[in-house]
Design an enzyme around this catalytic site. Structure first.
Site, PDB file in Angstrom:
ATOM      1  N   TYR A  39      74.708  55.834  33.528  1.00  0.00           N
ATOM      2  CA  TYR A  39      74.724  55.843  34.995  1.00  0.00           C
ATOM      3  C   TYR A  39      75.589  57.002  35.501  1.00  0.00           C
ATOM      4  CZ  TYR A  39      72.584  51.168  35.094  1.00  0.00           C
ATOM      5  OH  TYR A  39      71.730  50.090  34.959  1.00  0.00           O
TER       6      TYR A  39
ATOM      7  N   ASN B 135      64.981  44.867  29.752  1.00  0.00           N
ATOM      8  CA  ASN B 135      63.591  45.333  29.804  1.00  0.00           C
ATOM      9  C   ASN B 135      62.804  45.012  28.536  1.00  0.00           C
ATOM     10  OD1 ASN B 135      63.962  46.793  32.431  1.00  0.00           O
ATOM     11  ND2 ASN B 135      65.374  48.002  31.181  1.00  0.00           N
TER      12      ASN B 135
ATOM     13  N   TRP C 280      67.227  43.347  38.170  1.00  0.00           N
ATOM     14  CA  TRP C 280      67.544  44.656  38.743  1.00  0.00           C
ATOM     15  C   TRP C 280      66.458  45.096  39.713  1.00  0.00           C
ATOM     16  CZ3 TRP C 280      64.486  49.037  37.841  1.00  0.00           C
ATOM     17  CH2 TRP C 280      63.642  49.029  36.719  1.00  0.00           C
ATOM     18  N   SER C 281      66.836  46.012  40.615  1.00  0.00           N
ATOM     19  CA  SER C 281      65.935  46.569  41.636  1.00  0.00           C
ATOM     20  C   SER C 281      65.274  45.471  42.471  1.00  0.00           C
ATOM     21  CB  SER C 281      64.867  47.453  40.988  1.00  0.00           C
ATOM     22  OG  SER C 281      64.271  48.311  41.937  1.00  0.00           O
TER      23      SER C 281
ATOM     24  N   LEU D 240      65.458  44.951  45.558  1.00  0.00           N
ATOM     25  CA  LEU D 240      64.967  45.482  46.837  1.00  0.00           C
ATOM     26  C   LEU D 240      64.033  46.673  46.625  1.00  0.00           C
ATOM     27  CD1 LEU D 240      68.297  45.308  48.884  1.00  0.00           C
ATOM     28  CD2 LEU D 240      66.582  43.536  48.520  1.00  0.00           C
ATOM     29  N   GLY D 241      63.520  46.795  45.409  1.00  0.00           N
ATOM     30  CA  GLY D 241      62.565  47.870  45.135  1.00  0.00           C
ATOM     31  C   GLY D 241      63.150  49.252  45.297  1.00  0.00           C
ATOM     32  N   GLY D 242      64.429  49.392  44.981  1.00  0.00           N
ATOM     33  CA  GLY D 242      65.068  50.698  45.138  1.00  0.00           C
ATOM     34  C   GLY D 242      65.140  51.155  46.583  1.00  0.00           C
TER      35      GLY D 242
ATOM     36  N   ASP E 135      53.240  52.387  52.411  1.00  0.00           N
ATOM     37  CA  ASP E 135      52.004  51.900  51.793  1.00  0.00           C
ATOM     38  C   ASP E 135      51.670  50.510  52.331  1.00  0.00           C
ATOM     39  OD1 ASP E 135      52.843  49.717  49.614  1.00  0.00           O
ATOM     40  OD2 ASP E 135      54.326  51.318  49.596  1.00  0.00           O
TER      41      ASP E 135
ATOM     42  N   GLY F 222      77.770  49.635  47.847  1.00  0.00           N
ATOM     43  CA  GLY F 222      79.201  49.846  47.999  1.00  0.00           C
ATOM     44  C   GLY F 222      79.690  49.479  49.382  1.00  0.00           C
TER      45      GLY F 222
END
Length: 315
Positions: free
Chosen positions: A65, A171, A224-225, A227-229, A237, A281
């Site tokens: 990261y 994953n 993880w993700s 909120l869809g990044g 879309d 943050g």
């Protein structure tokens, strides 16, 4: 008079108990963007205190990261108040080796789950995080060249050295998870989680057996993700537009204008008991996410979000 028979003695289990499975907080603090937050060391310390004050005690990292900078920034803040270490569980990951322009020998992104790389990665993470142990180490991505017995022996070495207390994956498919777990049985080391993407924008883990596998083995996944990044708020879309409209409708029904709270509530409703990772943050966003645990969606609300994402009703 001692009435304990020889048979009774034979039935008494005198083995040392296995290490208790790691207890993670319901929400998890994610620091993959920490290097972009433009915070002073003191501000970063205050952020850690904010998470802990809200009961969010599990801190998620990875060696890659911010090209390793995020772990260093976290470690600098923790060094200002080392006593906080006993209030948190620190997670890190390893196994991904990105290509570097400055290192011609690293010319392609690849995976490395060799013993040498895992050991070196853990030592480097401990130094950057200013701690003597990781509460949890994850293999970051499935490695087609992974030798499960070698990884298992490496985990045992790290556990015996006290450098890592618990282990998991990220994953991994159910079959990949079971492969590594089969090699770990001889060391009595359980894999305690599978960190996977879970979001109304990506529901693959709901249908490919991953979350069923977690529920079957009572292994809470880390999500993880969620909120869809951030794409769920900005993408134009058709699926994202449908989702935003439906999430806003349900948010209104629950007395909030924050659709992210509805997303977290949707994830928390899954029976595998995912632990969403909050990658923010900003104190107000962290508090809002944590407050979503009080929102309970009924089945129709939950499936209406599923339908908005898929663009069709359930079969």
């Amino acid at each position: 008079m001692n009435t304990t028979s020889k048979r009774d003695e034979d039935q008494i289990d005198t083995r040392e108990p296995s290490t208790p499975r790691l207890e993670m907080s319901e929400f998890i603090a994610g620091f993959w963007r920490m290097h972009t937050w433009d915070m002073s060391t003191q501000q970063r310390l205050h952020l850690l205190e904010t998470y802990l004050d809200l009961g969010i005690t599990t801190m998620d990292h990875a060696d890659i990261y911010g090209q390793s900078l995020c772990e260093s920034l976290f470690g600098e803040a923790l060094a200002l108040r080392p006593s906080l270490r006993e209030q948190m569980q620190i997670v890190s990951k390893c196994g991904i080796k990105p290509a570097f322009d400055s290192a011609p020998e690293r010319y392609v992104n690849h995976y490395d789950t060799s013993q040498a790389h895992i050991l070196a990665s853990v030592d480097a993470s401990l130094t950057r995080l200013t701690t003597d142990r990781l509460d949890l180490l994850l293999i970051h991505r499935p490695d087609p060249l992974m030798r499960a017995d070698e990884v298992a022996a490496t985990f045992e070495q790290l556990k015996q050295a006290g450098k890592v207390l618990n282990f998991g994956v990220s994953n991994f498919t159910p079959a990949q998870f079971d492969l590594l777990q089969s090699s770990l049985h001889r060391f009595d080391i359980p894999l305690v989680t599978n960190q996977v993407e879970i979001s109304p924008m990506n529901m693959t883990s709901l249908s490919d057996g991953t979350l069923d596998h977690c529920q079957q083995h009572k292994i809470p996944p880390m999500a993880w993700s969620c909120l869809g990044g951030g794409n769920i708020f900005s993408s134009d879309d058709e699926s994202s537009q449908r989702l935003r409209l439906q999430l806003a409708k349900i948010a209104d029904e629950h007395g909030t204008q924050d659709i992210s709270q509805i997303i977290y509530a949707w994830i928390l409703a899954l029976p595998s008991q995912p632990k969403p990772i909050i990658g923010s943050g900003q104190a107000h966003r962290i508090a809002a996410a944590q407050a979503s645990r009080r929102i309970k969606l009924d089945k129709q609300q939950w499936f209406s979000i599923w339908q908005a994402s898929m663009g069709h009703s359930v079969p």
